[in-house]
Scaffold this motif. Structure first.
Motif, PDB file in Angstrom:
ATOM      1  N   CYS A 101       0.129   9.196  -4.209  1.00 34.11           N
ATOM      2  CA  CYS A 101      -1.298   9.058  -4.469  1.00 34.11           C
ATOM      3  C   CYS A 101      -1.884   8.112  -3.426  1.00 34.11           C
ATOM      4  CB  CYS A 101      -1.563   8.555  -5.885  1.00 34.11           C
ATOM      5  SG  CYS A 101      -1.153   6.815  -6.118  1.00 34.11           S
ATOM      6  N   ASP A 102      -3.210   8.012  -3.390  1.00 30.40           N
ATOM      7  CA  ASP A 102      -3.855   7.147  -2.407  1.00 30.40           C
ATOM      8  C   ASP A 102      -3.992   5.709  -2.886  1.00 30.40           C
ATOM      9  OD1 ASP A 102      -5.842   7.295  -4.314  1.00 30.40           O
ATOM     10  OD2 ASP A 102      -7.298   8.305  -3.031  1.00 30.40           O
ATOM     11  N   GLY A 103      -3.595   5.443  -4.140  1.00 34.75           N
ATOM     12  CA  GLY A 103      -3.686   4.093  -4.669  1.00 34.75           C
ATOM     13  C   GLY A 103      -5.083   3.680  -5.063  1.00 34.75           C
ATOM     14  N   ARG A 104      -6.036   4.584  -4.976  1.00 34.76           N
ATOM     15  CA  ARG A 104      -7.427   4.235  -5.290  1.00 34.76           C
ATOM     16  C   ARG A 104      -7.905   4.868  -6.591  1.00 34.76           C
ATOM     17  NH1 ARG A 104      -9.554   1.451  -1.278  1.00 34.76           N
ATOM     18  NH2 ARG A 104      -8.519   1.521   0.766  1.00 34.76           N
ATOM     19  N   PHE A 138      -6.250  -1.046  -9.752  1.00 34.08           N
ATOM     20  CA  PHE A 138      -5.180  -0.452  -8.959  1.00 34.08           C
ATOM     21  C   PHE A 138      -4.909  -1.239  -7.665  1.00 34.08           C
ATOM     22  CE2 PHE A 138      -6.836   3.172 -11.438  1.00 34.08           C
ATOM     23  CZ  PHE A 138      -5.668   3.627 -12.022  1.00 34.08           C
ATOM     24  N   GLU A 139      -5.388  -2.467  -7.611  1.00 36.51           N
ATOM     25  CA  GLU A 139      -5.290  -3.243  -6.367  1.00 36.51           C
ATOM     26  C   GLU A 139      -3.850  -3.462  -5.928  1.00 36.51           C
ATOM     27  OE1 GLU A 139      -6.619  -7.570  -4.499  1.00 36.51           O
ATOM     28  OE2 GLU A 139      -7.270  -6.974  -6.508  1.00 36.51           O
ATOM     29  N   ARG A 188      -2.289  -0.788  -3.998  1.00 36.37           N
ATOM     30  CA  ARG A 188      -2.767  -0.634  -2.618  1.00 36.37           C
ATOM     31  C   ARG A 188      -2.348  -1.784  -1.714  1.00 36.37           C
ATOM     32  NH1 ARG A 188      -7.480   0.210  -5.558  1.00 36.37           N
ATOM     33  NH2 ARG A 188      -8.347  -1.753  -4.772  1.00 36.37           N
ATOM     34  N   THR A 189      -1.852  -2.879  -2.314  1.00 37.38           N
ATOM     35  CA  THR A 189      -1.544  -4.069  -1.516  1.00 37.38           C
ATOM     36  C   THR A 189      -0.060  -4.410  -1.608  1.00 37.38           C
ATOM     37  OG1 THR A 189      -2.243  -5.463  -3.390  1.00 37.38           O
ATOM     38  CG2 THR A 189      -3.895  -4.966  -1.699  1.00 37.38           C
ATOM     39  N   ASP A 190       0.303  -5.294  -2.535  1.00 37.16           N
ATOM     40  CA  ASP A 190       1.683  -5.784  -2.635  1.00 37.16           C
ATOM     41  C   ASP A 190       2.696  -4.668  -2.785  1.00 37.16           C
ATOM     42  OD1 ASP A 190       0.351  -8.154  -2.630  1.00 37.16           O
ATOM     43  OD2 ASP A 190       0.874  -8.741  -4.669  1.00 37.16           O
ATOM     44  N   TRP A 191       2.327  -3.625  -3.536  1.00 34.63           N
ATOM     45  CA  TRP A 191       3.271  -2.556  -3.827  1.00 34.63           C
ATOM     46  C   TRP A 191       2.965  -1.278  -3.045  1.00 34.63           C
ATOM     47  CZ3 TRP A 191       3.616  -3.063  -9.920  1.00 34.63           C
ATOM     48  CH2 TRP A 191       4.318  -4.242 -10.217  1.00 34.63           C
ATOM     49  N   GLN A 192       2.194  -1.384  -1.986  1.00 40.44           N
ATOM     50  CA  GLN A 192       1.850  -0.199  -1.216  1.00 40.44           C
ATOM     51  C   GLN A 192       3.086   0.532  -0.703  1.00 40.44           C
ATOM     52  OE1 GLN A 192      -0.660  -0.971   2.172  1.00 40.44           O
ATOM     53  NE2 GLN A 192      -1.032   1.199   2.583  1.00 40.44           N
ATOM     54  N   ASP A 219       9.288   2.899  -5.210  1.00 36.07           N
ATOM     55  CA  ASP A 219      10.300   2.852  -6.266  1.00 36.07           C
ATOM     56  C   ASP A 219       9.775   2.264  -7.561  1.00 36.07           C
ATOM     57  OD1 ASP A 219      10.112   0.436  -4.715  1.00 36.07           O
ATOM     58  OD2 ASP A 219      11.903  -0.301  -5.732  1.00 36.07           O
ATOM     59  N   VAL A 220       8.701   1.480  -7.527  1.00 39.57           N
ATOM     60  CA  VAL A 220       8.136   0.922  -8.758  1.00 39.57           C
ATOM     61  C   VAL A 220       6.851   1.635  -9.166  1.00 39.57           C
ATOM     62  CG1 VAL A 220       9.155  -1.336  -8.321  1.00 39.57           C
ATOM     63  CG2 VAL A 220       6.805  -0.910  -7.593  1.00 39.57           C
ATOM     64  N   ARG A 221       6.270   2.434  -8.256  1.00 44.46           N
ATOM     65  CA  ARG A 221       5.030   3.161  -8.553  1.00 44.46           C
ATOM     66  C   ARG A 221       5.278   4.581  -9.033  1.00 44.46           C
ATOM     67  NH1 ARG A 221       2.323   3.268  -3.083  1.00 44.46           N
ATOM     68  NH2 ARG A 221       0.725   4.479  -4.187  1.00 44.46           N
ATOM     69  N   PHE A 222       6.351   5.179  -8.555  1.00 42.11           N
ATOM     70  CA  PHE A 222       6.645   6.580  -8.859  1.00 42.11           C
ATOM     71  C   PHE A 222       8.067   6.715  -9.403  1.00 42.11           C
ATOM     72  CE2 PHE A 222       3.892   6.473  -5.032  1.00 42.11           C
ATOM     73  CZ  PHE A 222       2.747   7.013  -5.590  1.00 42.11           C
ATOM     74  N   GLY A 223       8.249   7.738 -10.268  1.00 40.69           N
ATOM     75  CA  GLY A 223       9.582   7.955 -10.823  1.00 40.69           C
ATOM     76  C   GLY A 223       9.844   9.382 -11.231  1.00 40.69           C
ATOM     77  N   PRO A 224       9.386  10.378 -10.454  1.00 39.17           N
ATOM     78  CA  PRO A 224       9.659  11.775 -10.867  1.00 39.17           C
ATOM     79  C   PRO A 224      11.141  12.078 -10.967  1.00 39.17           C
ATOM     80  CG  PRO A 224       8.830  11.693  -8.605  1.00 39.17           C
ATOM     81  CD  PRO A 224       8.638  10.323  -9.184  1.00 39.17           C
TER      82      PRO A 224
END
Length: 311
Positions: free
Chosen positions: A61-64, A75-76, A79-83, A87-92
């Motif tokens: 995703c675009d993080g926005r 969602f900051e 877009r920043t620290d976890w851009q 591994d922590v944003r997605f888990g399909p």
């Protein structure tokens, strides 16, 4: 004879993205804990309700999320620290493992981005958007969702759940966590068994009984050095109560609670005891959806099967 329910809040980094200082150890433990719990549940053939944050099922995703009515800055961190922390944003991959399990787990919702429904700043529009997005993604994966677990147990907008076609949610435990739970059981003589009820919106409220990681830190270390893991003892007590009378013993945890091998040992001890008592008695293990069908006299949605080949 009662039953036992186990529910898991599966969220990876989304459980902490809004915190000023996320707990590093738990953030990093999310994937390991998810896989470990799946392995243990398969070993002991224990079905559980897995409430998954919808964002984890995206590939990117675009993080926005410009079409999402979240407050500014929500969602900051994405877009920043976890851009660069996919591994922590997605888990399909983890969701595929869950849906491909030989155990008949229930796939449930934990919202799209872990919005706290009970907070005053979470209006109806935001609650509806969180549910709609998570259910849309679930449908893309051919999943029918019946149960909802509120992020941080912050209950709110139950009417929106009903409008979106959900049928159940987990409410807070009538006993406290950790030491307070022990006090409630020993001094106030409370039971760990809970009774599901149908609320004014037609939803089945399935209260929690025991958070399995409510006794941690130095108190846990001291207790384990002179006695037994207190949470294992409490879980065994609740399981035994469910073999003696009607009611539900509803345990819950986050996969990211498993940060160390001793946490794995705790869960192994609890699940092995549950499997043992199930074999010795007429005790049943249910998912939250099973409870809904039993309480309402209905059956599961037909024709909706897990798919692990998608994505």
């Amino acid at each position: 004879m009662g039953s036992v329910v186990l529910s898991l809040d599966a969220e990876l980094g989304w459980g902490f993205h809004d915190l000023r200082n996320p707990p590093t150890r738990r953030v990093e433990a999310g994937r390991r804990g998810w896989s470990t719990m799946l392995e243990l549940l398969e070993e002991y053939r224990i079905p559980a309700t897995w409430a998954v944050v919808g964002h984890l099922m995206l590939e990117s995703c675009d993080g926005r999320h410009a079409d999402h009515p979240a407050p500014d800055g929500w969602f900051e961190r994405e877009r920043t620290d976890w851009q660069d922390r996919e591994d922590v944003r997605f888990g399909p991959d983890l969701v595929r493992d869950l849906l491909g399990s030989d155990v008949d787990h229930e796939f449930a919702s934990h919202s799209f981005s872990h919005v706290l429904f009970g907070r005053p700043e979470t209006d109806r529009e935001l609650a509806a958007a969180e549910l709609e997005r998570s259910l849309e993604i679930a449908a893309d994966w051919n999943q029918c969702v019946e149960s909802f677990i509120y992020p941080r147990n912050s209950v709110g907008h139950r009417d929106v759940l009903a409008e979106q076609g959900l049928r159940a949610y987990r409410s807070k435990s009538p006993t406290g966590h950790g030491i307070r739970c022990i006090f409630d059981l020993t001094v106030r003589n409370k039971s760990l068994l809970v009774t599901p009820t149908i609320d004014e919106h037609g939803l089945v409220d399935i209260p929690a009984s025991l958070f399995l990681f409510g006794f941690e830190g130095s108190a846990r270390t001291v207790a384990e050095s002179v006695w037994d893991d207190p949470m294992v003892a409490l879980a065994r007590h609740g399981i035994d109560q469910a073999t003696e009378r009607d009611g539900i013993f509803h345990m819950w945890l986050h996969p990211n609670n498993l940060t160390h091998e001793r946490d794995d040992r705790r869960m192994r001890a609890i699940l092995s005891y549950l499997a043992q008592r199930r074999a010795e008695t007429d005790l049943t293990v249910e998912t939250m959806a099973d409870v809904v069908h039993r309480v309402t006299g209905t059956t599961a949605e037909a024709g909706v099967k897990p798919t692990v080949s998608r994505r």
